[in-house]
Write a protein that holds these residues in place. Structure first.
Motif, PDB file in Angstrom:
ATOM      1  N   LEU A 167       0.828  -1.207   0.000  1.00  0.00           N
ATOM      2  CA  LEU A 167       0.000   0.000   0.000  1.00  0.00           C
ATOM      3  C   LEU A 167       0.865   1.261   0.000  1.00  0.00           C
ATOM      4  O   LEU A 167       0.564   2.231  -0.696  1.00  0.00           O
ATOM      5  CB  LEU A 167      -0.944   0.002   1.208  1.00  0.00           C
ATOM      6  N   GLU A 168       1.949   1.242   0.778  1.00  0.00           N
ATOM      7  CA  GLU A 168       2.838   2.412   0.842  1.00  0.00           C
ATOM      8  C   GLU A 168       3.537   2.643  -0.496  1.00  0.00           C
ATOM      9  O   GLU A 168       3.606   3.781  -0.986  1.00  0.00           O
ATOM     10  CB  GLU A 168       3.860   2.231   1.964  1.00  0.00           C
ATOM     11  N   SER A 169       4.052   1.578  -1.122  1.00  0.00           N
ATOM     12  CA  SER A 169       4.750   1.759  -2.399  1.00  0.00           C
ATOM     13  C   SER A 169       3.768   2.140  -3.505  1.00  0.00           C
ATOM     14  O   SER A 169       4.063   3.003  -4.333  1.00  0.00           O
ATOM     15  CB  SER A 169       5.585   0.532  -2.766  1.00  0.00           C
ATOM     16  N   ASP A 170       2.565   1.542  -3.506  1.00  0.00           N
ATOM     17  CA  ASP A 170       1.544   1.943  -4.488  1.00  0.00           C
ATOM     18  C   ASP A 170       1.166   3.410  -4.301  1.00  0.00           C
ATOM     19  O   ASP A 170       0.947   4.140  -5.280  1.00  0.00           O
ATOM     20  CB  ASP A 170       0.283   1.081  -4.346  1.00  0.00           C
TER      21      ASP A 170
ATOM     22  N   GLY B 237      14.459  -3.875  -3.151  1.00  0.00           N
ATOM     23  CA  GLY B 237      13.814  -3.824  -4.461  1.00  0.00           C
ATOM     24  C   GLY B 237      13.900  -2.458  -5.113  1.00  0.00           C
ATOM     25  O   GLY B 237      14.241  -1.456  -4.486  1.00  0.00           O
ATOM     26  N   LEU B 238      13.591  -2.459  -6.396  1.00  0.00           N
ATOM     27  CA  LEU B 238      13.636  -1.260  -7.226  1.00  0.00           C
ATOM     28  C   LEU B 238      12.350  -1.226  -8.028  1.00  0.00           C
ATOM     29  O   LEU B 238      11.967  -2.228  -8.631  1.00  0.00           O
ATOM     30  CB  LEU B 238      14.865  -1.339  -8.145  1.00  0.00           C
ATOM     31  N   TYR B 239      11.668  -0.080  -8.023  1.00  0.00           N
ATOM     32  CA  TYR B 239      10.386   0.040  -8.706  1.00  0.00           C
ATOM     33  C   TYR B 239      10.439   1.151  -9.740  1.00  0.00           C
ATOM     34  O   TYR B 239      10.952   2.238  -9.487  1.00  0.00           O
ATOM     35  CB  TYR B 239       9.265   0.343  -7.701  1.00  0.00           C
ATOM     36  N   ASP B 240       9.892   0.870 -10.900  1.00  0.00           N
ATOM     37  CA  ASP B 240       9.737   1.854 -11.962  1.00  0.00           C
ATOM     38  C   ASP B 240       8.529   2.708 -11.586  1.00  0.00           C
ATOM     39  O   ASP B 240       7.386   2.235 -11.627  1.00  0.00           O
ATOM     40  CB  ASP B 240       9.529   1.106 -13.285  1.00  0.00           C
ATOM     41  N   LEU B 241       8.763   3.963 -11.206  1.00  0.00           N
ATOM     42  CA  LEU B 241       7.673   4.824 -10.755  1.00  0.00           C
ATOM     43  C   LEU B 241       6.699   5.160 -11.877  1.00  0.00           C
ATOM     44  O   LEU B 241       5.523   5.393 -11.631  1.00  0.00           O
ATOM     45  CB  LEU B 241       8.240   6.128 -10.171  1.00  0.00           C
TER      46      LEU B 241
END
Length: 196
Positions: free
Chosen positions: A133-136, A165-169
């Motif tokens: 939820l925080e990353s979304d 981890g690494l996320y494509d924003l």
């Protein structure tokens, strides 16, 4: 248990995320509209790294040019957001426990089996959605800021500690551990020149 998870999700969003949305989005608007001067030269920044504090993702955020492409030696400023400066107190695992207890009580669910010997609620048995939820939420704030600024800057969400981890924003994708950012962006049609 699925329904109770959804109720905790909603309570978590309403209690902890939505009150922070304006401050986080405005911070990202400032980052994308070049309010922060990352460098002394006029080098155009095309890729940003947004970092969160691993143990408390929404207490402290900072953004800087992505070091895969830009030399760290040339960075003169880091954009920082401390939500306490916006009258938003950090929330702890105890606060999340209390929120879970309240939702369980409101729904007449006996949670005594999930209490440890000190009376602390171990909500991992039925609710593990907090980080998702925080990353979304951070990705949604990024997309809102991009829409407001019409910026073409690419962004990656990273933890202050390695291994998270690494996320494509821009697209909400989780970048695989065995793929570096340059390889990932090239596979999506972006050719960005690296600073030597």
């Amino acid at each position: 248990m699925k329904k109770i998870e959804q109720k905790i999700d909603e309570a978590f969003k309403n209690t902890f995320l939505l009150p922070r949305e304006k401050a986080v989005t405005n911070f990202l608007v400032d980052v994308l509209s070049s309010k922060y001067k990352f460098r002394e030269d006029d080098k155009k920044i095309e890729v940003i790294s947004l970092y969160y504090y691993a143990s408390s993702p929404l207490s402290f955020l900072f953004a800087l040019p992505n070091y895969e492409y830009y030399s760290p030696d040339k960075t003169i400023q880091i954009a920082e957001l401390h939500l306490k400066e916006h009258s938003l107190e950090d929330y702890s695992s105890t606060d999340v426990q209390e929120l879970c207890k309240r939702v369980l009580e409101e729904n007449n669910i006996d949670y005594s089996a999930y209490l440890d010997e000190d009376g602390h609620l171990d909500y991992a048995h039925y609710w593990e959605n907090q980080f998702g939820l925080e990353s979304d939420f951070l990705m949604s704030c990024w997309r809102n800021a991009k829409e407001k600024t019409q910026s073409k800057i690419l962004g990656f969400l990273e933890s202050s500690e390695t291994g998270a981890g690494l996320y494509d924003l821009n697209n909400g994708f989780d970048v695989p551990f065995d793929v570096d950012i340059d390889e990932y962006l090239q596979s999506h049609g972006f050719m960005i020149e690296k600073e030597s």
